[in-house]
Design a protein around this motif. Structure first.
Motif, mmCIF file in Angstrom:
data_model
loop_
_atom_site.group_PDB
_atom_site.id
_atom_site.type_symbol
_atom_site.label_atom_id
_atom_site.label_comp_id
_atom_site.label_asym_id
_atom_site.label_seq_id
_atom_site.Cartn_x
_atom_site.Cartn_y
_atom_site.Cartn_z
ATOM 1 N N ILE A 26 73.216 40.322 14.575
ATOM 2 C CA ILE A 26 72.048 40.301 15.472
ATOM 3 C C ILE A 26 71.354 38.794 15.217
ATOM 4 O O ILE A 26 70.921 38.243 16.325
ATOM 5 N N ALA A 27 70.939 38.235 14.018
ATOM 6 C CA ALA A 27 70.511 37.136 13.762
ATOM 7 C C ALA A 27 71.269 35.905 14.257
ATOM 8 O O ALA A 27 70.722 34.907 14.774
ATOM 9 N N LYS A 28 72.718 36.241 14.348
ATOM 10 C CA LYS A 28 73.388 35.049 14.530
ATOM 11 C C LYS A 28 73.355 34.794 16.426
ATOM 12 O O LYS A 28 73.163 33.674 16.853
ATOM 13 N N VAL A 29 73.260 35.902 17.018
ATOM 14 C CA VAL A 29 73.029 35.882 18.370
ATOM 15 C C VAL A 29 71.659 35.466 18.793
ATOM 16 O O VAL A 29 71.503 34.627 19.675
ATOM 17 N N MET A 30 70.479 35.904 17.998
ATOM 18 C CA MET A 30 69.251 35.556 18.244
ATOM 19 C C MET A 30 69.150 34.079 18.033
ATOM 20 O O MET A 30 68.072 33.599 18.656
ATOM 21 N N LEU A 31 69.520 33.512 17.063
ATOM 22 C CA LEU A 31 69.343 32.231 16.662
ATOM 23 C C LEU A 31 69.516 31.257 17.671
ATOM 24 O O LEU A 31 68.811 30.603 18.151
ATOM 25 N N SER A 32 70.635 31.364 18.645
ATOM 26 C CA SER A 32 70.810 30.346 19.766
ATOM 27 C C SER A 32 69.836 30.777 20.862
ATOM 28 O O SER A 32 69.366 29.867 21.355
ATOM 29 N N ALA A 33 69.608 32.175 21.017
ATOM 30 C CA ALA A 33 68.583 32.551 22.020
ATOM 31 C C ALA A 33 67.152 31.989 21.785
ATOM 32 O O ALA A 33 66.496 31.363 22.720
ATOM 33 N N VAL A 34 66.824 31.860 20.489
ATOM 34 C CA VAL A 34 65.469 31.413 20.100
ATOM 35 C C VAL A 34 65.299 30.072 20.340
ATOM 36 O O VAL A 34 64.473 29.505 20.749
ATOM 37 N N PHE A 35 66.487 29.434 19.804
ATOM 38 C CA PHE A 35 66.331 27.891 19.765
ATOM 39 C C PHE A 35 66.405 27.265 21.087
ATOM 40 O O PHE A 35 65.699 26.635 21.555
ATOM 41 N N GLU A 36 66.950 28.070 22.059
ATOM 42 C CA GLU A 36 67.255 27.589 23.306
ATOM 43 C C GLU A 36 66.153 27.746 24.235
ATOM 44 O O GLU A 36 65.541 27.239 24.901
ATOM 45 N N SER A 37 65.365 29.189 24.093
ATOM 46 C CA SER A 37 64.220 29.509 24.755
ATOM 47 C C SER A 37 62.984 28.600 24.238
ATOM 48 O O SER A 37 62.212 28.382 25.242
ATOM 49 N N LYS A 38 62.821 28.160 23.128
ATOM 50 C CA LYS A 38 61.790 27.393 22.794
ATOM 51 C C LYS A 38 61.924 25.838 23.309
ATOM 52 O O LYS A 38 60.989 25.399 23.846
ATOM 53 N N ASP A 39 63.188 25.490 23.182
ATOM 54 C CA ASP A 39 63.467 24.227 23.897
ATOM 55 C C ASP A 39 63.233 23.920 25.420
ATOM 56 O O ASP A 39 62.914 22.907 25.823
ATOM 57 N N ARG A 44 59.111 21.908 20.664
ATOM 58 C CA ARG A 44 60.358 21.582 19.695
ATOM 59 C C ARG A 44 60.044 22.712 18.431
ATOM 60 O O ARG A 44 59.171 22.800 18.171
ATOM 61 N N ILE A 45 61.255 23.128 17.977
ATOM 62 C CA ILE A 45 61.332 24.169 16.980
ATOM 63 C C ILE A 45 62.461 23.489 15.943
ATOM 64 O O ILE A 45 63.403 23.220 16.589
ATOM 65 N N THR A 46 62.116 23.638 14.785
ATOM 66 C CA THR A 46 62.961 23.045 13.919
ATOM 67 C C THR A 46 64.289 24.400 13.998
ATOM 68 O O THR A 46 64.100 25.463 14.018
ATOM 69 N N LEU A 47 65.281 23.857 13.283
ATOM 70 C CA LEU A 47 66.445 24.878 13.041
ATOM 71 C C LEU A 47 66.137 25.807 12.226
ATOM 72 O O LEU A 47 66.210 27.166 12.301
ATOM 73 N N LYS A 48 65.180 25.622 10.998
ATOM 74 C CA LYS A 48 64.882 26.513 9.820
ATOM 75 C C LYS A 48 63.825 27.291 10.627
ATOM 76 O O LYS A 48 63.817 28.652 10.379
ATOM 77 N N GLU A 49 62.842 27.118 11.393
ATOM 78 C CA GLU A 49 62.045 27.947 12.032
ATOM 79 C C GLU A 49 62.708 29.044 12.921
ATOM 80 O O GLU A 49 62.413 30.121 13.185
ATOM 81 N N ALA A 50 63.536 28.381 13.735
ATOM 82 C CA ALA A 50 64.418 29.205 14.752
ATOM 83 C C ALA A 50 65.415 30.572 14.026
ATOM 84 O O ALA A 50 65.320 31.643 14.116
ATOM 85 N N ALA A 51 65.867 29.892 12.743
ATOM 86 C CA ALA A 51 66.499 30.677 11.748
ATOM 87 C C ALA A 51 65.626 31.874 11.283
ATOM 88 O O ALA A 51 65.992 33.168 11.464
ATOM 89 N N THR A 52 64.440 31.768 10.909
ATOM 90 C CA THR A 52 63.534 32.716 10.323
ATOM 91 C C THR A 52 62.971 33.352 11.431
ATOM 92 O O THR A 52 62.879 34.801 11.251
ATOM 93 N N GLU A 53 62.852 33.170 12.500
ATOM 94 C CA GLU A 53 62.541 33.817 13.616
ATOM 95 C C GLU A 53 63.724 34.652 14.307
ATOM 96 O O GLU A 53 63.285 36.091 14.498
#
Length: 69
Positions: A26-39, A44-53
């Motif tokens: 679930i986290a693997k799928v959500m990582l790209s979704a979170v990173f893409e939606s914020k951008d 700008r969101i860091t990869l670390k922030e996206a991973a935590t979310e």
């Protein structure tokens, strides 16, 4: 391999679910979704922030899934 929608499945053996594996998937799928939606909103969101979310989303979903058994 054939795709089967999750709505067509019934979990009958709740004691045999590997929740850490599900959390990872679930986290693997959500990582790209979170990173893409914020951008896409110009934020700008860091990869670390996206991973935590992404992990937070995975934990929340697993918590809900465990309630339904």
């Amino acid at each position: 391999m054939t795709y089967i929608p999750a709505t067509h499945l019934t979990i009958t053996d709740w004691s045999n679910i590997d929740w850490e594996q599900r959390r990872y998937e679930i986290a693997k799928v959500m990582l790209s979704a979170v990173f893409e939606s914020k951008d896409s909103y110009g934020y700008r969101i860091t990869l670390k922030e996206a991973a935590t979310e992404a992990v937070s989303y995975a934990d929340a979903l697993i918590g809900e899934l465990k309630k339904t058994k």
